[in-house]
Scaffold this active site. Sequence first.
Site, PDB file in Angstrom:
ATOM      1  N   SER A 226      39.390  32.952  44.095  1.00 41.41           N
ATOM      2  CA  SER A 226      38.793  33.710  42.987  1.00 41.41           C
ATOM      3  C   SER A 226      38.510  32.763  41.817  1.00 41.41           C
ATOM      4  O   SER A 226      37.788  31.786  41.994  1.00 41.41           O
ATOM      5  CB  SER A 226      39.712  34.867  42.591  1.00 41.41           C
ATOM      6  OG  SER A 226      39.045  35.790  41.760  1.00 41.41           O
ATOM      7  N   ASP A 334      31.581  40.486  48.394  1.00 41.32           N
ATOM      8  CA  ASP A 334      32.811  40.236  47.645  1.00 41.32           C
ATOM      9  C   ASP A 334      33.070  41.360  46.635  1.00 41.32           C
ATOM     10  O   ASP A 334      32.185  41.733  45.844  1.00 41.32           O
ATOM     11  CB  ASP A 334      32.702  38.893  46.915  1.00 41.32           C
ATOM     12  CG  ASP A 334      34.004  38.500  46.259  1.00 41.32           C
ATOM     13  OD1 ASP A 334      34.791  37.786  46.888  1.00 41.32           O
ATOM     14  OD2 ASP A 334      34.247  38.929  45.110  1.00 41.32           O
ATOM     15  N   HIS A 383      38.147  40.499  49.040  1.00 38.75           N
ATOM     16  CA  HIS A 383      38.223  39.459  48.015  1.00 38.75           C
ATOM     17  C   HIS A 383      39.468  38.614  48.268  1.00 38.75           C
ATOM     18  O   HIS A 383      40.558  39.150  48.450  1.00 38.75           O
ATOM     19  CB  HIS A 383      38.285  40.075  46.617  1.00 38.75           C
ATOM     20  CG  HIS A 383      38.250  39.077  45.498  1.00 38.75           C
ATOM     21  ND1 HIS A 383      37.182  38.216  45.313  1.00 38.75           N
ATOM     22  CD2 HIS A 383      39.145  38.778  44.523  1.00 38.75           C
ATOM     23  CE1 HIS A 383      37.416  37.445  44.260  1.00 38.75           C
ATOM     24  NE2 HIS A 383      38.604  37.764  43.774  1.00 38.75           N
TER      25      HIS A 383
END
Length: 490
Positions: A226, A334, A383
């Site tokens: 991330s 995502d 994610h």
Amino acid sequence: MGTAAVHLLLLLGLLHAGPGGEGRKGWRRRGPAARERGEAAAAESFPLDFTAVEGNMDSFMAQVKSLAQSLYPCSAQALPHDLRLHLLHNASVTCNDGSPAGYYLKESKGSRRWLLFLEGGWYCFNRENCDSRYETMRRLMSSREWPATRVGTGILSSQPEENPHWWNANMVFIPYCSSDVWSGASSKSEKNEYAFMGALIIQEVIKELVGRGLSTAKVLLLAGSSAGGTGVLLNVDRVAQQLEEMGHHGIQVRGLADSGWFLDNKQYRRTDCIDTITCAPTEAIRRGIRYWNGIVPERCKLQFKEGEEWNCFFGYKIYPTLRCPVFVVQWLFDEAQLTVDNVHLTGQPVQEGQWLYIQNLGRELRNTLKDVTASFAPACLSHEIITRNHWTDIQVKGTSLPRALHCWDRSLHESNRNGKVALKGCPIQLVDSCPWPHCNPSCPTIRDQFTGQEMNVIQFLMHMGFDVQKMAQQQGLEPSKLLGMLSSGT
């Protein structure tokens, strides 16, 4: 020597010297890679290559684990908390609130491979949303309540069945407490309520690790998920340069960016820039880079006009400027990207405009990966992946992520330093071509938000408002044929 020890030696012996068995064939197939591993054997504590037993990996791992635990019964008790906290000696390099930054370390004596992981967790870009973040997510801005130990999972696991190719590396987990996508270089002062020192934290950790054995490393893999994945793209070349300037020219620095390859696309619905969630990615980063005194790699900075350094936070723009090889892992759909694009999947059927937007997002992301040398992009709605304990389950075109990373590692070892040529039968460019979220049957399980029940791909798509009849007509297929294709992931 006990019976278990004899069995373990025999098992490992079959891999190295068994006449005519599968283990022997596996070692032959590796060719130059085997010679390279042989040269490194003296320095590595366990120079095993698990490609030799890929056909029956689960059974092999279970036997090794069982035998290891019988040989070392106490080791199982020491495994759960295997990374230990070290606060930085340099107290001037801090988290947002002025508390000392730090890192978690699990050393692997004898190994010359190091894996440094940058944690993710969004960001804040003004006083108001940083204050709110401090109230609700304080561990991402302060080290005051960090635990003394952490469990390593996924690619940070020291269990070979969970982490087939990196389990024996030196593991470093760097907690995210700077809220600046690992780019900031400003300290806390009377003028600045918060410090933003993400880039400086990485530099300081590298300095300390050099004294703990990093100086003799052969490979350093800078990984992150991330915001940490974007942090890898922003810092990997800087880490390589720092080590060279410190006189450590022999360390091969590489990057692994997971779920940090964001698009600066147009939002599905434009909203006012109030916080991280509502603000368009470009505007949030524009404001953030000024607030953090953020720094970007010089080679990328030179590609844009002054004041437009924010472009370097987007993977497809910074990637062509990087010197170090980088492996990109990115879900085609995502969840964080959809969130900032104001597509909120609340469990209600999506509107046709949302559905078309989601499909187009997958196409756009797929296009940005065309010139990426090494990539793994499943058509899933999710994610982050590399620190999940199920990271070995996801496949693209029949290849798992650990396997793809191992192929990339081998291609770099075998003189293809930029990774441009994949080895035969060992792919490193793996991007799903199917067009819908979760059309890949190995995607993580999705649950109904209200009932908690697991959903298969057809149930999930219909739950989102997917019109099988209409889509089949658009594709020129019978509805039953389309449903069959969806079920099989084709």
